[in-house]
Write a protein that holds these residues in place. Structure first.
Motif, PDB file in Angstrom:
ATOM      1  N   ARG A 196      15.097  73.389  32.291  1.00  0.00           N
ATOM      2  CA  ARG A 196      16.004  74.500  32.032  1.00  0.00           C
ATOM      3  C   ARG A 196      16.209  74.940  33.470  1.00  0.00           C
ATOM      4  O   ARG A 196      15.627  75.135  34.288  1.00  0.00           O
ATOM      5  N   GLN A 203      18.473  73.165  21.386  1.00  0.00           N
ATOM      6  CA  GLN A 203      18.736  74.359  20.435  1.00  0.00           C
ATOM      7  C   GLN A 203      19.801  73.699  19.464  1.00  0.00           C
ATOM      8  O   GLN A 203      19.567  74.135  18.090  1.00  0.00           O
ATOM      9  N   HIS A 261      23.070  73.336  25.646  1.00  0.00           N
ATOM     10  CA  HIS A 261      21.702  73.580  25.507  1.00  0.00           C
ATOM     11  C   HIS A 261      21.494  72.670  24.132  1.00  0.00           C
ATOM     12  O   HIS A 261      21.406  73.262  22.705  1.00  0.00           O
ATOM     13  N   ARG A 265      25.614  79.130  25.791  1.00  0.00           N
ATOM     14  CA  ARG A 265      25.626  77.496  25.936  1.00  0.00           C
ATOM     15  C   ARG A 265      25.053  77.122  24.373  1.00  0.00           C
ATOM     16  O   ARG A 265      25.656  75.949  24.215  1.00  0.00           O
ATOM     17  N   THR A 266      24.351  77.796  23.873  1.00  0.00           N
ATOM     18  CA  THR A 266      24.125  77.255  22.317  1.00  0.00           C
ATOM     19  C   THR A 266      25.244  77.150  21.623  1.00  0.00           C
ATOM     20  O   THR A 266      25.438  76.081  20.917  1.00  0.00           O
ATOM     21  N   ARG A 294      10.951  80.653  23.360  1.00  0.00           N
ATOM     22  CA  ARG A 294      10.944  79.698  22.355  1.00  0.00           C
ATOM     23  C   ARG A 294      11.220  78.405  22.829  1.00  0.00           C
ATOM     24  O   ARG A 294      10.550  77.364  22.467  1.00  0.00           O
ATOM     25  N   THR A 295      12.026  78.005  23.739  1.00  0.00           N
ATOM     26  CA  THR A 295      12.336  76.653  24.122  1.00  0.00           C
ATOM     27  C   THR A 295      10.987  76.033  24.984  1.00  0.00           C
ATOM     28  O   THR A 295      10.594  74.913  24.598  1.00  0.00           O
ATOM     29  N   PRO A 355      20.184  82.082  18.091  1.00  0.00           N
ATOM     30  CA  PRO A 355      19.071  81.109  18.671  1.00  0.00           C
ATOM     31  C   PRO A 355      18.192  82.022  19.214  1.00  0.00           C
ATOM     32  O   PRO A 355      16.752  81.400  19.723  1.00  0.00           O
ATOM     33  N   LEU A 356      18.147  83.363  19.252  1.00  0.00           N
ATOM     34  CA  LEU A 356      17.130  84.425  19.746  1.00  0.00           C
ATOM     35  C   LEU A 356      16.931  84.039  21.292  1.00  0.00           C
ATOM     36  O   LEU A 356      17.058  82.786  21.747  1.00  0.00           O
ATOM     37  N   PRO A 357      16.723  85.121  22.155  1.00  0.00           N
ATOM     38  CA  PRO A 357      16.204  86.197  21.659  1.00  0.00           C
ATOM     39  C   PRO A 357      17.423  87.456  21.400  1.00  0.00           C
ATOM     40  O   PRO A 357      18.324  87.211  21.998  1.00  0.00           O
ATOM     41  N   ARG A 393      23.557  86.674  21.729  1.00  0.00           N
ATOM     42  CA  ARG A 393      23.369  87.761  22.401  1.00  0.00           C
ATOM     43  C   ARG A 393      24.272  87.660  23.801  1.00  0.00           C
ATOM     44  O   ARG A 393      24.887  86.535  24.072  1.00  0.00           O
ATOM     45  N   GLN A 424      25.407  87.253  27.341  1.00  0.00           N
ATOM     46  CA  GLN A 424      24.396  86.740  28.258  1.00  0.00           C
ATOM     47  C   GLN A 424      24.569  87.472  29.587  1.00  0.00           C
ATOM     48  O   GLN A 424      25.193  87.210  30.516  1.00  0.00           O
TER      49      GLN A 424
END
Ligand code: NCD
Length: 304
Positions: free
Chosen positions: A101, A132, A129, A162-163, A51-52, A263-265, A225, A227
């Motif tokens: 990133r 995001q 992040h 981080r989001t 996505r990013t 934020p996905l995934p 998720r 991490q």
């Protein structure tokens, strides 16, 4: 020249302006199709991303600009040992703006120090992040019609996510915001975020391990998720990975106007049966990401 390394680099007023700009782009994208003609975005991605990176690239293309870059450290000179400082200096000769990133916390900050063009932090390790978070704020503004007077539940990996860290920093600046921090003991929010953001600003928060208990209070449920890439050993990851799985039953006590974000995934943490629930807005959230990045590129390139 401005960069975006930490969400607090932008004032609340600047974020309001960015959200309004993204709203305008969503209404009339054709008006922006030539704004970045002749400009280049460099995407320097030393860590996986869908996505990013692709939303940055799509954003620049929809502004009429071009994109160069790499999507893994192995295909860049980092593999030969080049420093971030030197890479930043060199890319400044080839592009007008950088989105970076990196698995190391602070790498985009170093890049911004040595680059002569704006640098955007597209995720640095388990730290921050900010883009995001801009995506998340646009999502909340559009879906809830406000950024204040909200109870925000953050669920999952609050330690490495981080989001979550950037979103808490950003939301703590709006009035009457409360946080419910839902995680297993081992994945609690780092104490520096609790101390420097929540306690310092007297923001009410509650820590719990129970998603079901927290659910009825929440205006926003932000799932994350676990991490895997930040764990020191696979056993711990395997033990913790399915700590929370949001399904229809768990939503039984939720408000009708809850919004479910991610934020996905996603891996396992939201059962696909939830996707049809009108409160699920994670796919819309991913779509908003492109528009806020268009607004951000225009801001940092000082194009109106
Ligand atoms: C997040 C990230 O990279 O931190 N993904 C994203 O940018 N949308 C969340 C994650 O990887 O879990």
């Amino acid at each position: 020249m401005r960069s975006l390394i930490d969400i607090l680099d932008f004032s609340v007023e600047e974020i309001d302006v960015l959200i309004a700009a993204a709203d305008k782009i969503i209404e009339n994208p054709a008006e922006y199709a030539e704004k970045c003609r002749g400009k280049k975005l460099a995407t320097l991605f030393y860590e996986p991303s869908t996505r990013t990176r692709l939303s940055f690239e799509a954003a620049m293309m929809e502004l009429g600009g071009n994109v160069i870059g790499f999507s893994e450290a192995a295909s860049s000179s980092a593999a030969k040992g080049e420093s971030i400082a030197d890479t930043a200096r060199i890319i400044s000769c080839y592009a007008d703006i950088i989105a970076m990133r990196h698995p190391k916390e602070g790498a985009p900050l170093i890049a911004a120090k040595y680059a002569s063009i704006p640098v955007i932090n597209a995720g640095d390790g388990g730290h921050n992040h900010p883009t995001q978070t801009l995506t998340d704020l646009l999502t909340i503004a559009r879906e809830k019609k406000r950024l204040s007077s909200l109870t925000v539940g953050l669920c999952g990996d609050l330690k490495f996510g981080r989001t979550v860290h950037s979103l808490i920093c950003a939301m703590a600046r709006y009035s009457d915001v409360k946080f419910v921090l839902i995680s297993p003991d081992e994945l609690k929010l780092p104490s520096y975020v609790k101390k420097d953001v929540l306690k310092k600003n007297n923001i009410p928060y509650l820590q719990t391990a129970s998603l079901e208990e927290a659910m009825p209070e929440l205006d926003i449920l932000y799932m994350t998720r676990v991490q895997r890439e930040r764990f020191f050993n696979e056993e711990d990851y395997l033990r913790l990975k399915d700590s929370y799985i949001l399904d229809k039953n768990k939503l039984a006590g939720a408000k009708d106007d809850l919004i479910i974000m991610h934020p996905l995934p996603r891996v396992n943490e939201i059962d696909p049966s939830v996707d049809d629930d009108p409160r699920a807005c994670y796919f819309r959230q991913a779509n908003y990401g492109k528009y806020i990045r268009m607004a951000l590129i225009l801001k940092l390139l000082e194009i109106s």
